[in-house]
Design an enzyme around this catalytic site. Structure first.
Site, PDB file in Angstrom:
ATOM      1  N   CYS A  97       0.851  -1.181   0.000  1.00 54.58           N
ATOM      2  CA  CYS A  97       0.000   0.000   0.000  1.00 54.58           C
ATOM      3  C   CYS A  97       0.888   1.232   0.000  1.00 54.58           C
ATOM      4  O   CYS A  97       1.975   1.217   0.589  1.00 54.58           O
ATOM      5  CB  CYS A  97      -0.890  -0.020   1.244  1.00 54.58           C
ATOM      6  SG  CYS A  97      -2.004   1.388   1.378  1.00 54.58           S
ATOM      7  N   LEU A 136       0.696   5.759   0.084  1.00 57.52           N
ATOM      8  CA  LEU A 136      -0.110   6.960   0.205  1.00 57.52           C
ATOM      9  C   LEU A 136       0.785   8.170   0.415  1.00 57.52           C
ATOM     10  O   LEU A 136       1.740   8.116   1.194  1.00 57.52           O
ATOM     11  CB  LEU A 136      -1.064   6.851   1.396  1.00 57.52           C
ATOM     12  CG  LEU A 136      -1.795   8.146   1.791  1.00 57.52           C
ATOM     13  CD1 LEU A 136      -2.912   8.445   0.794  1.00 57.52           C
ATOM     14  CD2 LEU A 136      -2.351   8.069   3.201  1.00 57.52           C
ATOM     15  N   THR A 137       0.488   9.253  -0.278  1.00 57.92           N
ATOM     16  CA  THR A 137       1.009  10.563   0.076  1.00 57.92           C
ATOM     17  C   THR A 137      -0.182  11.398   0.505  1.00 57.92           C
ATOM     18  O   THR A 137      -1.174  11.490  -0.226  1.00 57.92           O
ATOM     19  CB  THR A 137       1.713  11.242  -1.113  1.00 57.92           C
ATOM     20  OG1 THR A 137       2.821  10.452  -1.523  1.00 57.92           O
ATOM     21  CG2 THR A 137       2.221  12.613  -0.707  1.00 57.92           C
ATOM     22  N   GLN A 179       1.069  16.299  -1.807  1.00 61.87           N
ATOM     23  CA  GLN A 179       1.110  15.730  -3.152  1.00 61.87           C
ATOM     24  C   GLN A 179       1.668  16.748  -4.148  1.00 61.87           C
ATOM     25  O   GLN A 179       1.823  17.925  -3.855  1.00 61.87           O
ATOM     26  CB  GLN A 179      -0.289  15.264  -3.558  1.00 61.87           C
ATOM     27  CG  GLN A 179      -0.750  14.069  -2.730  1.00 61.87           C
ATOM     28  CD  GLN A 179      -2.129  13.573  -3.101  1.00 61.87           C
ATOM     29  OE1 GLN A 179      -2.740  14.068  -4.034  1.00 61.87           O
ATOM     30  NE2 GLN A 179      -2.618  12.595  -2.355  1.00 61.87           N
ATOM     31  N   LYS A 225       4.673  16.897  -5.146  1.00 59.46           N
ATOM     32  CA  LYS A 225       6.035  17.294  -4.777  1.00 59.46           C
ATOM     33  C   LYS A 225       7.054  16.195  -5.085  1.00 59.46           C
ATOM     34  O   LYS A 225       8.211  16.292  -4.714  1.00 59.46           O
ATOM     35  CB  LYS A 225       6.098  17.616  -3.283  1.00 59.46           C
ATOM     36  CG  LYS A 225       5.288  18.830  -2.867  1.00 59.46           C
ATOM     37  CD  LYS A 225       5.478  19.141  -1.392  1.00 59.46           C
ATOM     38  CE  LYS A 225       4.732  20.396  -0.970  1.00 59.46           C
ATOM     39  NZ  LYS A 225       4.968  20.725   0.462  1.00 59.46           N
ATOM     40  N   GLY A 226       6.617  15.127  -5.739  1.00 60.58           N
ATOM     41  CA  GLY A 226       7.523  14.036  -6.079  1.00 60.58           C
ATOM     42  C   GLY A 226       7.705  13.016  -4.973  1.00 60.58           C
ATOM     43  O   GLY A 226       8.532  12.111  -5.100  1.00 60.58           O
ATOM     44  N   TYR A 227       6.930  13.121  -3.873  1.00 60.35           N
ATOM     45  CA  TYR A 227       7.112  12.203  -2.754  1.00 60.35           C
ATOM     46  C   TYR A 227       6.649  10.777  -3.081  1.00 60.35           C
ATOM     47  O   TYR A 227       7.187   9.810  -2.557  1.00 60.35           O
ATOM     48  CB  TYR A 227       6.366  12.719  -1.524  1.00 60.35           C
ATOM     49  CG  TYR A 227       6.955  13.980  -0.926  1.00 60.35           C
ATOM     50  CD1 TYR A 227       8.280  14.331  -1.154  1.00 60.35           C
ATOM     51  CD2 TYR A 227       6.193  14.830  -0.136  1.00 60.35           C
ATOM     52  CE1 TYR A 227       8.828  15.486  -0.608  1.00 60.35           C
ATOM     53  CE2 TYR A 227       6.724  15.992   0.416  1.00 60.35           C
ATOM     54  CZ  TYR A 227       8.044  16.305   0.173  1.00 60.35           C
ATOM     55  OH  TYR A 227       8.576  17.440   0.718  1.00 60.35           O
ATOM     56  N   GLY A 228       5.625  10.666  -3.926  1.00 63.57           N
ATOM     57  CA  GLY A 228       5.163   9.332  -4.311  1.00 63.57           C
ATOM     58  C   GLY A 228       6.239   8.562  -5.060  1.00 63.57           C
ATOM     59  O   GLY A 228       6.499   7.393  -4.776  1.00 63.57           O
ATOM     60  N   GLU A 240       1.913  -5.095  -5.068  1.00 65.63           N
ATOM     61  CA  GLU A 240       0.818  -6.044  -4.896  1.00 65.63           C
ATOM     62  C   GLU A 240      -0.326  -5.689  -5.824  1.00 65.63           C
ATOM     63  O   GLU A 240      -0.671  -4.523  -6.014  1.00 65.63           O
ATOM     64  CB  GLU A 240       0.357  -6.012  -3.429  1.00 65.63           C
ATOM     65  CG  GLU A 240      -0.686  -7.049  -3.083  1.00 65.63           C
ATOM     66  CD  GLU A 240      -1.029  -7.032  -1.610  1.00 65.63           C
ATOM     67  OE1 GLU A 240      -2.231  -7.101  -1.272  1.00 65.63           O
ATOM     68  OE2 GLU A 240      -0.088  -6.942  -0.785  1.00 65.63           O
ATOM     69  N   SER A 253      -4.719   0.077  -8.088  1.00 67.47           N
ATOM     70  CA  SER A 253      -5.791   1.031  -8.376  1.00 67.47           C
ATOM     71  C   SER A 253      -5.414   1.794  -9.645  1.00 67.47           C
ATOM     72  O   SER A 253      -4.285   1.723 -10.126  1.00 67.47           O
ATOM     73  CB  SER A 253      -5.957   2.004  -7.208  1.00 67.47           C
ATOM     74  OG  SER A 253      -4.828   2.839  -7.123  1.00 67.47           O
TER      75      SER A 253
END
Length: 401
Positions: free
Chosen positions: A261, A263-264, A269, A271-274, A295, A299
């Site tokens: 899983c 999430l940011t 969001q 900002k390139g964190y994902g 996994e 989505s």
């Protein structure tokens, strides 16, 4: 695999979603006709290969084929309908986390006494949730946490230009200096990652999952966190480490999943964190000497995020090492699974099927044209030298502190 963080905000519903590339059967001849360079697709009913139960399962996973309610057992049908009725409307409308007040997106199974509150107040350090701001203020006076309750495994810094929104992030080589001279309209941004064991810190991880479900549509893990590790990304401030996002992974995955899983949180969001979290997951896979994959099912937004990461990594590898690389070479260099590499290269039209094998067919000019589309995206790179982490090779061994 549930997801989070797009490079475009989920609040705007106009997100372009690409279809998942079909599963490819290695070793089958390509079809004739205009698309003869492409591999034969493993679609039920169109292949001579026997559709075994395992192959059908893989096909359903990759193509995100969900079982209909009518296919379930009668008792499961009633439970599923009851669950759908209960969860189709979000219960908590707003959460206050640190200095941010965030509108929620989805239902989350908080305990009944909290589930009908319009707004919840959440401690940004221990993630305890409360009904009233006064309760939160009293809690802050007693809470001793200033960072996630685990081992810090990574820290990096960068200069962020505040005059240009969504400026690409570039590692600052002078991170060892105490007094940094920054240019006008810029600030020092420090990121830190903690590894938190779901078994050792059960309450924290359960609270994290309940918070995450408010922003994830299909997340199913809430309370059974013992078999998972959580990698918490924080921005380091003067008063502690502020939660930005996270990803989780199974401690031991038969399928070699390197992420369950991701999430940011909405305020962080774009900002390139994902991409940073995805990069870290693959860096951990490299340390383990494995190839990894998220996994399934992904989505829609999760697929977009991973497709972007895979495309960029493969294009950069081809640019830096030449187009004579094989699929196996690319997998070894990037820790990306063969199926994900093939599907990504097919979507970029950089691979063809010839005499029973996949051949990468690309020129330097085409690679550069594709890479231009990534130049404007924020990019936090992972420096392996800054990653203080070792895999556990057996249950009896523990990582050195």
């Amino acid at each position: 695999m549930q997801e989070w963080t797009p490079e475009t905000s989920p609040i705007s519903k106009s997100v372009t979603i690409e279809k998942l590339a079909p599963l490819v059967i290695p070793g089958t001849p390509g079809p004739t006709g205009p698309s003869s360079g492409e591999a034969k697709l493993d679609t039920p009913g169109t292949s001579d290969r026997k559709l075994t139960r395992n192959l059908k399962r893989r096909y359903d996973e990759i193509h995100n084929v969900q079982k209909g309610v009518e296919e379930l057992a009668p008792i499961d049908q009633s439970l599923e309908k009851e669950h759908e009725e209960k969860t189709k409307v979000k219960n908590i409308q707003v959460v206050e986390l640190g200095k941010h007040e965030i509108d929620t997106w989805y239902y989350s199974p908080f305990p009944e006494e909290y589930s009908n509150e319009h707004k919840l107040y959440i401690c940004e350090f221990c993630l305890k949730y409360m009904k009233k701001r006064k309760t939160l203020q009293r809690h802050k006076e007693k809470c001793q946490l200033v960072h996630p309750p685990g081992d810090e495994i990574y820290r990096t810094s960068a200069i962020q230009d505040l005059t240009i929104p969504e400026q690409p992030q570039v590692e600052d080589p002078s991170t060892s200096g105490q007094n940094k001279v920054l240019r006008n309209n810029a600030k020092q941004m420090i990121l830190s990652v903690f590894e938190v064991d779901g078994k050792s810190n059960k309450l924290y991880c359960q609270n994290l999952c309940l918070l995450a479900k408010l922003f994830l549509d299909h997340k199913t893990l809430y309370y059974d966190v013992d078999s998972f590790l959580f990698y918490i990304l924080t921005e380091v401030g003067s008063n502690g480490h502020h939660l930005v996002g996270y990803f989780s992974k199974e401690k031991s995955s038969v399928e070699d999943y390197n992420m369950a899983c991701i999430l940011t949180l909405p305020p962080f969001q774009r900002k390139g964190y994902g991409r940073f979290l995805i990069s870290l997951a693959y860096e951990l896979s490299k340390r383990e000497g494995k190839v990894g994959t998220p996994e399934r099912p992904l989505s829609d937004l999760g697929h977009v995020s991973f497709k972007s990461y895979w495309s960029r990594m493969l294009l950069e590898a081809l640019r830096d090492h030449g187009a004579n690389l094989s699929i196996k070479d690319l997998s070894s260099m990037t820790a990306i699974r063969n199926d994900d590499i093939i599907n990504t290269l097919q979507s970029l039209n950089l691979i063809r099927y010839y005499k029973g094998q996949h051949i990468i067919s690309v020129s330097a000019k085409i690679i550069e044209e594709h890479l231009k589309s990534f130049n404007s995206q924020p990019n936090w790179s992972i420096d392996p030298a800054k990653l203080h982490w070792m895999p556990v090779t057996s249950p009896s061994l523990k990582r050195p502190r």
